[in-house]
Design an enzyme around this catalytic site. Structure first.
Site, short mmCIF file in Angstrom:
data_model
loop_
_atom_site.label_atom_id
_atom_site.label_comp_id
_atom_site.label_asym_id
_atom_site.label_seq_id
_atom_site.Cartn_x
_atom_site.Cartn_y
_atom_site.Cartn_z
N HIS A 1 8.97 -10.48 3.26
CA HIS A 1 7.81 -10.10 2.44
C HIS A 1 6.43 -10.31 3.36
O HIS A 1 6.57 -10.99 4.26
CB HIS A 1 7.68 -10.93 1.10
CG HIS A 1 7.62 -12.45 1.38
ND1 HIS A 1 8.68 -13.09 1.93
CD2 HIS A 1 6.58 -13.29 1.31
CE1 HIS A 1 8.24 -14.19 2.02
NE2 HIS A 1 6.71 -14.31 1.55
N ASP B 1 2.72 -12.07 2.50
CA ASP B 1 2.18 -12.92 1.43
C ASP B 1 0.72 -12.30 0.94
O ASP B 1 0.13 -11.47 1.56
CB ASP B 1 1.70 -14.59 1.92
CG ASP B 1 2.69 -15.14 2.45
OD1 ASP B 1 3.67 -14.98 1.93
OD2 ASP B 1 2.61 -16.14 3.27
N HIS C 1 7.44 -11.49 6.96
CA HIS C 1 8.40 -12.76 7.21
C HIS C 1 9.44 -12.93 6.59
O HIS C 1 9.36 -12.48 5.47
CB HIS C 1 7.37 -14.12 7.78
CG HIS C 1 6.52 -14.40 6.26
ND1 HIS C 1 5.40 -13.81 5.91
CD2 HIS C 1 6.58 -15.29 5.64
CE1 HIS C 1 5.00 -14.25 4.89
NE2 HIS C 1 5.84 -15.31 4.73
N ARG D 1 16.37 -26.92 5.02
CA ARG D 1 14.90 -26.91 5.53
C ARG D 1 14.06 -26.96 4.34
O ARG D 1 14.26 -26.72 3.36
CB ARG D 1 14.93 -25.45 5.89
CG ARG D 1 13.55 -24.89 6.31
CD ARG D 1 13.49 -23.63 6.90
NE ARG D 1 11.95 -22.86 6.82
CZ ARG D 1 11.10 -23.08 7.71
NH1 ARG D 1 11.51 -23.40 9.12
NH2 ARG D 1 9.82 -22.57 7.60
C1 GA4 Z 1 5.31 -14.47 -1.98
C2 GA4 Z 1 4.61 -15.56 -1.54
C3 GA4 Z 1 4.42 -16.60 -2.59
O1 GA4 Z 1 5.75 -17.64 -2.16
C4 GA4 Z 1 4.44 -16.30 -3.91
C5 GA4 Z 1 5.66 -15.36 -4.31
C6 GA4 Z 1 5.82 -15.03 -5.79
C7 GA4 Z 1 6.71 -15.73 -6.41
O2 GA4 Z 1 7.76 -16.35 -5.98
O3 GA4 Z 1 6.45 -16.07 -7.62
C8 GA4 Z 1 6.05 -13.59 -5.69
C9 GA4 Z 1 6.00 -13.18 -3.97
C10 GA4 Z 1 5.22 -14.25 -3.66
C11 GA4 Z 1 5.44 -11.49 -4.01
C12 GA4 Z 1 5.57 -10.62 -5.03
C13 GA4 Z 1 5.80 -11.27 -6.34
C14 GA4 Z 1 5.17 -12.63 -6.30
C15 GA4 Z 1 7.61 -13.19 -6.20
C16 GA4 Z 1 7.48 -11.66 -6.09
C17 GA4 Z 1 8.46 -10.67 -6.64
C18 GA4 Z 1 4.32 -17.43 -4.98
C19 GA4 Z 1 3.17 -15.43 -4.31
O4 GA4 Z 1 2.21 -15.56 -4.51
O5 GA4 Z 1 3.78 -14.09 -3.99
#
Ligand code: GA4
Length: 335
Positions: A203, A205, A260, A270
């Site tokens: 994904h 960020d 990443h 981890r």
């Molecule tokens: C990815 C980055 C962060 O961990 C996060 C994730 C969020 C979640 O886990 O709730 C998201 C993911 C993240 C991207 C798209 C959406 C939202 C899960 C998901 C499928 C906390 C964020 O801000 O975006």
């Protein structure tokens, strides 16, 4: 520990990786050196990812929080669940986001705006909640400052005016920043040489800048411009910085939001602690005028709320900027 039944394992992606490519060429930026700002810009353009050393965050903050995090994740599930479900803030395991993504992971998601002070309700047994809260608050304040310093150096190098144009998003009391503690438990029976279990699927960020610190267990991989995955050697005394989607937009694509993922290969646990620096929900996100002098905007303007709304209906691996681009297809969106 994460509670995972064997059928649950079947749903998790097992991926084949080419034999342990360990990339040693990840930019390492010494923040105490005068020319570091030029290096920061180069790294954001080329990789969207770099490591910072001489960052000024006391090692003690990291080790204290790591020790508290270990204690938290060792609690019985019922105790961890007292932090509430991760929708969006609280404790979660296996499920990532609301749309069916899963990983070999358990985590705690917390709000991280500058005014937010992490407090109870927290699990009480075998664990001192107040020292956990203190460690979280101490650590998040320090990494927020670090993120702002990096953003100010970048602004200075690019001659963005005012110099705090980027860091002010994170310092806004309404900032939608997030803090995440991740635990990837070992899973020895899956440690076959050619297979790896996905801890956290690929994904980008969403936010402006991510500040990640992990213990000494490998697993993080970044996607290079040519689509190859490179594993990042762990370094528990340094921070790894990711450019996020919002930063890619603010720079009109000059900086690259890095794709990443994390592999949980089974031998060691981890632990990672991650600060995601974000704008407020009402902030408008669009390229800074400086980046529109020679090029038209690659993105339609959106509010952070609009991005978030779309992001929470997406799957983890989706390109969340596609719907906001002015062109047919992004040129450099990885795989
Ligand atoms: C990815 C980055 C962060 O961990 C996060 C994730 C969020 C979640 O886990 O709730 C998201 C993911 C993240 C991207 C798209 C959406 C939202 C899960 C998901 C499928 C906390 C964020 O801000 O975006």
């Amino acid at each position: 520990m994460v509670v995972l039944s064997n059928p649950a394992l079947d749903q998790l992606s097992l991926i084949k990786t080419q034999k342990g490519t360990t990339f040693s060429g990840i930019p390492v930026i010494d923040l105490s050196l005068p020319d570091c700002k030029t290096e920061l810009v180069k790294a954001c353009e080329e990789f969207g990812f770099f490591k910072v050393v001489n960052h000024g965050v006391p090692m003690e903050f990291m080790s204290k929080l790591e020790a508290e995090t270990v204690k938290f994740f060792s609690l019985p599930l019922s105790e961890k669940e007292k932090a509430g479900p991760a929708s969006p803030f609280g404790y979660g395991n296996r499920r990532i986001g609301p749309n069916g993504d899963v990983g070999w992971i358990e985590y705690l998601l917390l709000q991280a705006d500058p005014n937010f002070v992490y407090q109870e309700p927290m699990p009480a047994s075998r664990h001192n909640p107040s020292s956990f809260c203190k460690a979280v608050n101490e650590y998040t304040s320090a990494v927020r400052i670090l993120a702002c310093q990096i953003l100010d150096l970048i602004a200075e190098a690019l001659k963005i005016q005012p110099r705090n144009a980027l860091s002010q998003y994170l310092l806004d009391t309404q900032s939608d920043s997030v803090f995440r503690l991740n635990h990837y438990p070992p899973c020895p029976e899956l440690d076959a040489p050619q297979h790896n279990l996905i801890g956290f699927g690929e994904h980008t960020d969403p936010q402006i800048l991510t500040v990640l610190r992990s213990n000494n267990t490998a697993g993080l991989e970044i996607c290079m411009k040519d689509g190859t995955w490179l594993s990042v050697p762990p370094d528990q005394s340094s921070f790894f910085i990711n450019v996020g989607d919002a930063m890619q937009v603010l720079t009109n694509g000059k900086f690259r939001s890095v794709r990443h993922r994390v592999l949980a290969n089974g031998k060691k646990s981890r632990l990672s602690m991650i600060y995601f620096g974000a704008p407020s929900l009402t902030a408008k996100v669009s390229p800074i005028p400086l980046f529109l002098r020679e090029e038209k905007s690659r993105y339609k303007e959106f509010t952070w709320y609009e991005y978030k709304k779309a992001a929470y209906s997406s799957r983890l691996a989706d390109n969340r900027l596609d719907i906001f681009t002015t062109e047919e297809k992004e040129a450099c969106d990885g795989v």
